[in-house]
Design a protein around this motif. Sequence first.
Motif, PDB file in Angstrom:
ATOM      1  N   ALA A   1       0.841  -1.199   0.000  1.00  0.00           N
ATOM      2  CA  ALA A   1       0.000   0.000   0.000  1.00  0.00           C
ATOM      3  C   ALA A   1       0.874   1.246   0.000  1.00  0.00           C
ATOM      4  O   ALA A   1       1.868   1.321   0.729  1.00  0.00           O
ATOM      5  CB  ALA A   1      -0.908   0.004   1.223  1.00  0.00           C
ATOM      6  N   LEU A   2       0.488   2.210  -0.813  1.00  0.00           N
ATOM      7  CA  LEU A   2       1.122   3.526  -0.829  1.00  0.00           C
ATOM      8  C   LEU A   2       0.118   4.498  -0.214  1.00  0.00           C
ATOM      9  O   LEU A   2      -1.002   4.640  -0.712  1.00  0.00           O
ATOM     10  CB  LEU A   2       1.459   3.940  -2.257  1.00  0.00           C
ATOM     11  CG  LEU A   2       2.177   5.281  -2.455  1.00  0.00           C
ATOM     12  CD1 LEU A   2       3.546   5.269  -1.793  1.00  0.00           C
ATOM     13  CD2 LEU A   2       2.302   5.599  -3.941  1.00  0.00           C
ATOM     14  N   TYR A   3       0.516   5.139   0.908  1.00  0.00           N
ATOM     15  CA  TYR A   3      -0.442   5.995   1.602  1.00  0.00           C
ATOM     16  C   TYR A   3       0.128   7.388   1.845  1.00  0.00           C
ATOM     17  O   TYR A   3       1.341   7.609   1.769  1.00  0.00           O
ATOM     18  CB  TYR A   3      -0.895   5.356   2.914  1.00  0.00           C
ATOM     19  CG  TYR A   3       0.166   5.129   3.964  1.00  0.00           C
ATOM     20  CD1 TYR A   3       0.454   6.114   4.915  1.00  0.00           C
ATOM     21  CD2 TYR A   3       0.853   3.920   4.044  1.00  0.00           C
ATOM     22  CE1 TYR A   3       1.407   5.891   5.904  1.00  0.00           C
ATOM     23  CE2 TYR A   3       1.801   3.693   5.024  1.00  0.00           C
ATOM     24  CZ  TYR A   3       2.082   4.682   5.959  1.00  0.00           C
ATOM     25  OH  TYR A   3       3.026   4.474   6.928  1.00  0.00           O
ATOM     26  N   GLU A   4      -0.781   8.327   2.130  1.00  0.00           N
ATOM     27  CA  GLU A   4      -0.417   9.736   2.219  1.00  0.00           C
ATOM     28  C   GLU A   4      -0.924  10.334   3.533  1.00  0.00           C
ATOM     29  O   GLU A   4      -2.021  10.030   3.991  1.00  0.00           O
ATOM     30  CB  GLU A   4      -1.021  10.495   1.032  1.00  0.00           C
ATOM     31  CG  GLU A   4      -0.569  11.950   0.921  1.00  0.00           C
ATOM     32  CD  GLU A   4      -1.035  12.600  -0.372  1.00  0.00           C
ATOM     33  OE1 GLU A   4      -0.524  13.681  -0.697  1.00  0.00           O
ATOM     34  OE2 GLU A   4      -1.919  12.025  -1.057  1.00  0.00           O
TER      35      GLU A   4
ATOM     36  N   LEU B   1      -3.028   0.464  -3.877  1.00  0.00           N
ATOM     37  CA  LEU B   1      -2.800  -0.854  -3.278  1.00  0.00           C
ATOM     38  C   LEU B   1      -2.576  -1.848  -4.399  1.00  0.00           C
ATOM     39  O   LEU B   1      -3.420  -1.988  -5.289  1.00  0.00           O
ATOM     40  CB  LEU B   1      -4.001  -1.269  -2.422  1.00  0.00           C
ATOM     41  CG  LEU B   1      -3.918  -2.635  -1.727  1.00  0.00           C
ATOM     42  CD1 LEU B   1      -2.813  -2.636  -0.672  1.00  0.00           C
ATOM     43  CD2 LEU B   1      -5.264  -3.003  -1.092  1.00  0.00           C
ATOM     44  N   GLU B   2      -1.439  -2.535  -4.359  1.00  0.00           N
ATOM     45  CA  GLU B   2      -1.087  -3.490  -5.405  1.00  0.00           C
ATOM     46  C   GLU B   2      -0.638  -4.808  -4.781  1.00  0.00           C
ATOM     47  O   GLU B   2      -0.100  -4.838  -3.670  1.00  0.00           O
ATOM     48  CB  GLU B   2       0.035  -2.947  -6.297  1.00  0.00           C
ATOM     49  CG  GLU B   2      -0.296  -1.663  -7.037  1.00  0.00           C
ATOM     50  CD  GLU B   2      -1.299  -1.870  -8.164  1.00  0.00           C
ATOM     51  OE1 GLU B   2      -1.521  -3.040  -8.555  1.00  0.00           O
ATOM     52  OE2 GLU B   2      -1.861  -0.875  -8.644  1.00  0.00           O
ATOM     53  N   LYS B   3      -0.850  -5.898  -5.513  1.00  0.00           N
ATOM     54  CA  LYS B   3      -0.382  -7.210  -5.059  1.00  0.00           C
ATOM     55  C   LYS B   3       0.988  -7.492  -5.646  1.00  0.00           C
ATOM     56  O   LYS B   3       1.175  -7.457  -6.856  1.00  0.00           O
ATOM     57  CB  LYS B   3      -1.369  -8.304  -5.475  1.00  0.00           C
ATOM     58  CG  LYS B   3      -0.973  -9.696  -4.996  1.00  0.00           C
ATOM     59  CD  LYS B   3      -2.088 -10.701  -5.175  1.00  0.00           C
ATOM     60  CE  LYS B   3      -2.346 -11.017  -6.633  1.00  0.00           C
ATOM     61  NZ  LYS B   3      -3.329 -12.118  -6.798  1.00  0.00           N
ATOM     62  N   LEU B   4       1.951  -7.762  -4.761  1.00  0.00           N
ATOM     63  CA  LEU B   4       3.285  -8.135  -5.228  1.00  0.00           C
ATOM     64  C   LEU B   4       3.262  -9.533  -5.819  1.00  0.00           C
ATOM     65  O   LEU B   4       3.767  -9.766  -6.921  1.00  0.00           O
ATOM     66  CB  LEU B   4       4.291  -8.052  -4.077  1.00  0.00           C
ATOM     67  CG  LEU B   4       5.724  -8.445  -4.413  1.00  0.00           C
ATOM     68  CD1 LEU B   4       6.353  -7.421  -5.364  1.00  0.00           C
ATOM     69  CD2 LEU B   4       6.562  -8.587  -3.135  1.00  0.00           C
ATOM     70  N   CYS B   5       2.650 -10.476  -5.075  1.00  0.00           N
ATOM     71  CA  CYS B   5       2.546 -11.859  -5.563  1.00  0.00           C
ATOM     72  C   CYS B   5       1.661 -12.653  -4.616  1.00  0.00           C
ATOM     73  O   CYS B   5       1.318 -12.202  -3.522  1.00  0.00           O
ATOM     74  CB  CYS B   5       3.924 -12.507  -5.675  1.00  0.00           C
ATOM     75  SG  CYS B   5       4.792 -12.680  -4.095  1.00  0.00           S
ATOM     76  N   SER B   6       1.304 -13.858  -5.038  1.00  0.00           N
ATOM     77  CA  SER B   6       0.603 -14.822  -4.190  1.00  0.00           C
ATOM     78  C   SER B   6       1.567 -15.947  -3.855  1.00  0.00           C
ATOM     79  O   SER B   6       2.369 -16.367  -4.701  1.00  0.00           O
ATOM     80  CB  SER B   6      -0.629 -15.382  -4.906  1.00  0.00           C
ATOM     81  OG  SER B   6      -1.577 -14.378  -5.171  1.00  0.00           O
ATOM     82  N   ILE B   7       1.499 -16.437  -2.622  1.00  0.00           N
ATOM     83  CA  ILE B   7       2.395 -17.514  -2.190  1.00  0.00           C
ATOM     84  C   ILE B   7       1.579 -18.629  -1.546  1.00  0.00           C
ATOM     85  O   ILE B   7       0.485 -18.399  -1.025  1.00  0.00           O
ATOM     86  CB  ILE B   7       3.481 -17.007  -1.218  1.00  0.00           C
ATOM     87  CG1 ILE B   7       2.835 -16.260  -0.039  1.00  0.00           C
ATOM     88  CG2 ILE B   7       4.476 -16.118  -1.934  1.00  0.00           C
ATOM     89  CD1 ILE B   7       3.844 -15.768   0.986  1.00  0.00           C
ATOM     90  N   LYS B   8       2.133 -19.854  -1.596  1.00  0.00           N
ATOM     91  CA  LYS B   8       1.437 -21.025  -1.069  1.00  0.00           C
ATOM     92  C   LYS B   8       2.462 -22.087  -0.740  1.00  0.00           C
ATOM     93  O   LYS B   8       3.447 -22.266  -1.488  1.00  0.00           O
ATOM     94  CB  LYS B   8       0.437 -21.533  -2.109  1.00  0.00           C
ATOM     95  CG  LYS B   8      -0.452 -22.672  -1.650  1.00  0.00           C
ATOM     96  CD  LYS B   8      -1.449 -23.019  -2.753  1.00  0.00           C
ATOM     97  CE  LYS B   8      -2.375 -24.139  -2.329  1.00  0.00           C
ATOM     98  NZ  LYS B   8      -3.346 -24.486  -3.390  1.00  0.00           N
ATOM     99  N   ASP B   9       2.266 -22.787   0.383  1.00  0.00           N
ATOM    100  CA  ASP B   9       3.219 -23.825   0.811  1.00  0.00           C
ATOM    101  C   ASP B   9       4.645 -23.280   0.752  1.00  0.00           C
ATOM    102  O   ASP B   9       5.534 -23.856   0.112  1.00  0.00           O
ATOM    103  CB  ASP B   9       3.084 -25.067  -0.065  1.00  0.00           C
ATOM    104  CG  ASP B   9       1.727 -25.735   0.086  1.00  0.00           C
ATOM    105  OD1 ASP B   9       1.236 -25.794   1.235  1.00  0.00           O
ATOM    106  OD2 ASP B   9       1.148 -26.170  -0.921  1.00  0.00           O
TER     107      ASP B   9
END
Length: 273
Positions: free
Chosen positions: A186-189, A215-223
Amino acid sequence: MATRLISCFGKSGRSSKSNKNDAAATADEAVEEQRRGGDGPVLVELFSSQGCKTSPEAELLISRLGRGDFNLDRPVIVLGFHVDYWDYMGWKDPYGSSQWTVRQKAYVESLQLDTMFTPQIVVQGGAHCVGNEESNLLSNIAAAPRFPSPNFQADMKRPTTETLEVSLSGQVRMKIDHQGADIMVALYENGLVSDCPKGENKGRVLSNDFVVRRLEKLCSIKDTSSKKNISGTINFTLWDNFNSHKCCMALFVQQNSSHHIFGSQKFDLPNDL
């Protein structure tokens, strides 16, 4: 009106249903172990609107929280999401977004609440209260599960005047099981001041801090193990009058099924950005 929706939850701001869903109840042992040992920040999210009469009081409360006025024994990261469903009341919130309304709706469903309302505060994605109730906010923070703070390095640059490019590399420091999680940025002000000539807050000067602009998603992770190195790049489209001195960035890990927060980290923006 906003006040009517708040009152339907009663003084505590909780619904009659359980705030825990099946996914949270079946968290694996590794997660529970790291809950007890984590020392990272607690993520506090405020859902508010300049079109809601009772939101300014909540905005002041989280501004004080973010400044450290309450001398808590744990760090916090504060994010403010301005929803858009009060815009019809006569004043269109300049920071409101349907994206933040969708985010709040996801919490309403995961917390098994009866309706959406403002101001609402969600703590670590798993507990909530009415946003202007100081004692409930502080007790939720004190009771919140804590996790290791992610350990990411951030490289930021402006490839164009309209874009902020952020390259991130590091570890979540948290075992992520088969339920999976998203790494969000998140980029906030801070320091936003608005004259409000219409709506429920007509004639007031409204101050807002920690306002999420992107607000952006960098990546999804699992296991994923806690030590696995993760890297990626995101691009934020900047708004008019962007001022890096007023902005900060927050990274957090959010479980897909329960929406619980499994760690968060704050970044200051470079002075020469």
